[in-house]
Scaffold this motif. Structure first.
Motif, PDB file in Angstrom:
ATOM      1  N   LYS A   4       0.830  -1.193   0.000  1.00 61.68           N
ATOM      2  CA  LYS A   4       0.000   0.000   0.000  1.00 61.68           C
ATOM      3  C   LYS A   4       0.873   1.255   0.000  1.00 61.68           C
ATOM      4  O   LYS A   4       0.628   2.195  -0.745  1.00 61.68           O
ATOM      5  CB  LYS A   4      -0.911  -0.019   1.230  1.00 61.68           C
ATOM      6  CG  LYS A   4      -2.067   0.937   1.148  1.00 61.68           C
ATOM      7  CD  LYS A   4      -2.986   0.717   2.318  1.00 61.68           C
ATOM      8  CE  LYS A   4      -4.264   1.499   2.164  1.00 61.68           C
ATOM      9  NZ  LYS A   4      -5.167   1.294   3.264  1.00 61.68           N
ATOM     10  N   ALA A   5       1.914   1.246   0.816  1.00 62.04           N
ATOM     11  CA  ALA A   5       2.832   2.385   0.867  1.00 62.04           C
ATOM     12  C   ALA A   5       3.548   2.545  -0.465  1.00 62.04           C
ATOM     13  O   ALA A   5       3.732   3.653  -0.955  1.00 62.04           O
ATOM     14  CB  ALA A   5       3.840   2.195   1.993  1.00 62.04           C
ATOM     15  N   ASN A   6       3.953   1.446  -1.075  1.00 65.37           N
ATOM     16  CA  ASN A   6       4.667   1.483  -2.342  1.00 65.37           C
ATOM     17  C   ASN A   6       3.797   2.073  -3.446  1.00 65.37           C
ATOM     18  O   ASN A   6       4.292   2.796  -4.299  1.00 65.37           O
ATOM     19  CB  ASN A   6       5.136   0.068  -2.726  1.00 65.37           C
ATOM     20  CG  ASN A   6       6.084   0.070  -3.906  1.00 65.37           C
ATOM     21  OD1 ASN A   6       6.798   1.029  -4.143  1.00 65.37           O
ATOM     22  ND2 ASN A   6       6.083  -1.009  -4.638  1.00 65.37           N
ATOM     23  N   SER A   7       2.506   1.782  -3.442  1.00 69.10           N
ATOM     24  CA  SER A   7       1.631   2.261  -4.506  1.00 69.10           C
ATOM     25  C   SER A   7       1.534   3.784  -4.520  1.00 69.10           C
ATOM     26  O   SER A   7       1.244   4.375  -5.541  1.00 69.10           O
ATOM     27  CB  SER A   7       0.243   1.637  -4.375  1.00 69.10           C
ATOM     28  OG  SER A   7      -0.393   2.104  -3.221  1.00 69.10           O
ATOM     29  N   THR A   8       1.794   4.433  -3.399  1.00 68.15           N
ATOM     30  CA  THR A   8       1.763   5.884  -3.315  1.00 68.15           C
ATOM     31  C   THR A   8       2.811   6.512  -4.226  1.00 68.15           C
ATOM     32  O   THR A   8       2.632   7.604  -4.726  1.00 68.15           O
ATOM     33  CB  THR A   8       2.022   6.329  -1.861  1.00 68.15           C
ATOM     34  OG1 THR A   8       1.115   5.638  -1.021  1.00 68.15           O
ATOM     35  CG2 THR A   8       1.836   7.814  -1.695  1.00 68.15           C
ATOM     36  N   PHE A   9       3.902   5.801  -4.450  1.00 62.90           N
ATOM     37  CA  PHE A   9       5.032   6.360  -5.172  1.00 62.90           C
ATOM     38  C   PHE A   9       5.116   5.891  -6.618  1.00 62.90           C
ATOM     39  O   PHE A   9       6.108   6.109  -7.274  1.00 62.90           O
ATOM     40  CB  PHE A   9       6.332   6.014  -4.443  1.00 62.90           C
ATOM     41  CG  PHE A   9       6.369   6.574  -3.055  1.00 62.90           C
ATOM     42  CD1 PHE A   9       6.597   7.918  -2.839  1.00 62.90           C
ATOM     43  CD2 PHE A   9       6.146   5.757  -1.964  1.00 62.90           C
ATOM     44  CE1 PHE A   9       6.616   8.450  -1.559  1.00 62.90           C
ATOM     45  CE2 PHE A   9       6.175   6.271  -0.675  1.00 62.90           C
ATOM     46  CZ  PHE A   9       6.406   7.617  -0.480  1.00 62.90           C
ATOM     47  N   SER A  58      17.074   1.361  -9.960  1.00 61.16           N
ATOM     48  CA  SER A  58      17.058   0.273  -8.974  1.00 61.16           C
ATOM     49  C   SER A  58      15.820  -0.601  -9.163  1.00 61.16           C
ATOM     50  O   SER A  58      14.812  -0.146  -9.721  1.00 61.16           O
ATOM     51  CB  SER A  58      17.046   0.851  -7.566  1.00 61.16           C
ATOM     52  OG  SER A  58      15.775   1.440  -7.300  1.00 61.16           O
ATOM     53  N   PRO A  59      15.873  -1.842  -8.668  1.00 56.79           N
ATOM     54  CA  PRO A  59      14.672  -2.692  -8.738  1.00 56.79           C
ATOM     55  C   PRO A  59      13.448  -2.039  -8.105  1.00 56.79           C
ATOM     56  O   PRO A  59      12.342  -2.156  -8.623  1.00 56.79           O
ATOM     57  CB  PRO A  59      15.097  -3.960  -7.997  1.00 56.79           C
ATOM     58  CG  PRO A  59      16.575  -4.034  -8.227  1.00 56.79           C
ATOM     59  CD  PRO A  59      17.032  -2.592  -8.174  1.00 56.79           C
ATOM     60  N   TYR A  67       4.649  -0.792 -12.521  1.00 53.71           N
ATOM     61  CA  TYR A  67       3.496  -1.283 -11.747  1.00 53.71           C
ATOM     62  C   TYR A  67       3.568  -2.774 -11.435  1.00 53.71           C
ATOM     63  O   TYR A  67       2.588  -3.498 -11.611  1.00 53.71           O
ATOM     64  CB  TYR A  67       2.177  -0.972 -12.473  1.00 53.71           C
ATOM     65  CG  TYR A  67       1.887   0.500 -12.518  1.00 53.71           C
ATOM     66  CD1 TYR A  67       1.296   1.136 -11.434  1.00 53.71           C
ATOM     67  CD2 TYR A  67       2.211   1.242 -13.634  1.00 53.71           C
ATOM     68  CE1 TYR A  67       1.038   2.494 -11.475  1.00 53.71           C
ATOM     69  CE2 TYR A  67       1.955   2.599 -13.682  1.00 53.71           C
ATOM     70  CZ  TYR A  67       1.364   3.217 -12.602  1.00 53.71           C
ATOM     71  OH  TYR A  67       1.120   4.556 -12.648  1.00 53.71           O
ATOM     72  N   ARG A  68       4.731  -3.224 -10.984  1.00 53.44           N
ATOM     73  CA  ARG A  68       4.900  -4.596 -10.528  1.00 53.44           C
ATOM     74  C   ARG A  68       5.561  -4.533  -9.163  1.00 53.44           C
ATOM     75  O   ARG A  68       6.216  -3.540  -8.826  1.00 53.44           O
ATOM     76  CB  ARG A  68       5.807  -5.411 -11.473  1.00 53.44           C
ATOM     77  CG  ARG A  68       5.325  -5.546 -12.900  1.00 53.44           C
ATOM     78  CD  ARG A  68       4.088  -6.433 -12.970  1.00 53.44           C
ATOM     79  NE  ARG A  68       3.727  -6.833 -14.316  1.00 53.44           N
ATOM     80  CZ  ARG A  68       3.095  -6.087 -15.206  1.00 53.44           C
ATOM     81  NH1 ARG A  68       2.772  -4.849 -14.919  1.00 53.44           N
ATOM     82  NH2 ARG A  68       2.780  -6.560 -16.394  1.00 53.44           N
ATOM     83  N   LEU A  75      11.902 -11.676 -10.225  1.00 56.42           N
ATOM     84  CA  LEU A  75      11.543 -12.888 -10.977  1.00 56.42           C
ATOM     85  C   LEU A  75      11.680 -12.690 -12.482  1.00 56.42           C
ATOM     86  O   LEU A  75      12.153 -13.591 -13.187  1.00 56.42           O
ATOM     87  CB  LEU A  75      10.119 -13.325 -10.633  1.00 56.42           C
ATOM     88  CG  LEU A  75       9.926 -13.960  -9.272  1.00 56.42           C
ATOM     89  CD1 LEU A  75       8.442 -14.213  -9.010  1.00 56.42           C
ATOM     90  CD2 LEU A  75      10.708 -15.259  -9.172  1.00 56.42           C
ATOM     91  N   ILE A  76      11.289 -11.544 -12.978  1.00 58.57           N
ATOM     92  CA  ILE A  76      11.437 -11.254 -14.409  1.00 58.57           C
ATOM     93  C   ILE A  76      12.905 -11.345 -14.794  1.00 58.57           C
ATOM     94  O   ILE A  76      13.267 -11.955 -15.807  1.00 58.57           O
ATOM     95  CB  ILE A  76      10.859  -9.863 -14.757  1.00 58.57           C
ATOM     96  CG1 ILE A  76       9.325  -9.884 -14.694  1.00 58.57           C
ATOM     97  CG2 ILE A  76      11.342  -9.382 -16.139  1.00 58.57           C
ATOM     98  CD1 ILE A  76       8.669  -8.512 -14.798  1.00 58.57           C
TER      99      ILE A  76
END
Length: 101
Positions: A4-9, A58-59, A67-68, A75-76
């Motif tokens: 959820k926090a990551n989606s903000t950015f 960076s990863p 958006y992954r 994994l990719i």
């Protein structure tokens, strides 16, 4: 919750902006995407990940741009290494491959 926090950015790039980025990468690293696609035909997301690796993102940054999740980006990278080299490898080994193209 981390996701959820990551989606903000997350950063949203339009298709045309992705093309501009890819064009700039190909100008800086002549025919990078063409040479890459000759080695292994890849999906749009895989190609975008490779381009972002090439320019040093960076990863975590890649995950926000495509958006992954960060684990999906790892994994990719591992799967592409295995498809290209026909053997197991690490995401770091794949990054090294991309840096050398």
């Amino acid at each position: 919750e981390a996701s959820k926090a990551n989606s903000t950015f997350k950063i949203s790039l339009e298709s045309s902006e992705w093309q501009e980025l890819i064009d700039a990468i190909n100008q800086t690293y002549p025919q990078f995407t063409g040479r890459l696609l000759e080695i292994y035909p890849m999906s749009q997301i895989e190609l975008r990940v490779c381009c972002l690796i090439k320019i040093g993102i960076s990863p975590a940054g890649i995950s926000r741009l495509v958006y992954r999740t960060r684990s999906n980006i790892t994994l990719i990278r591992i799967r592409l290494y295995e498809k290209i080299y026909k053997k197991s490898g690490t995401s770091e080994q794949f990054d090294k491959f991309i840096e050398e193209i």
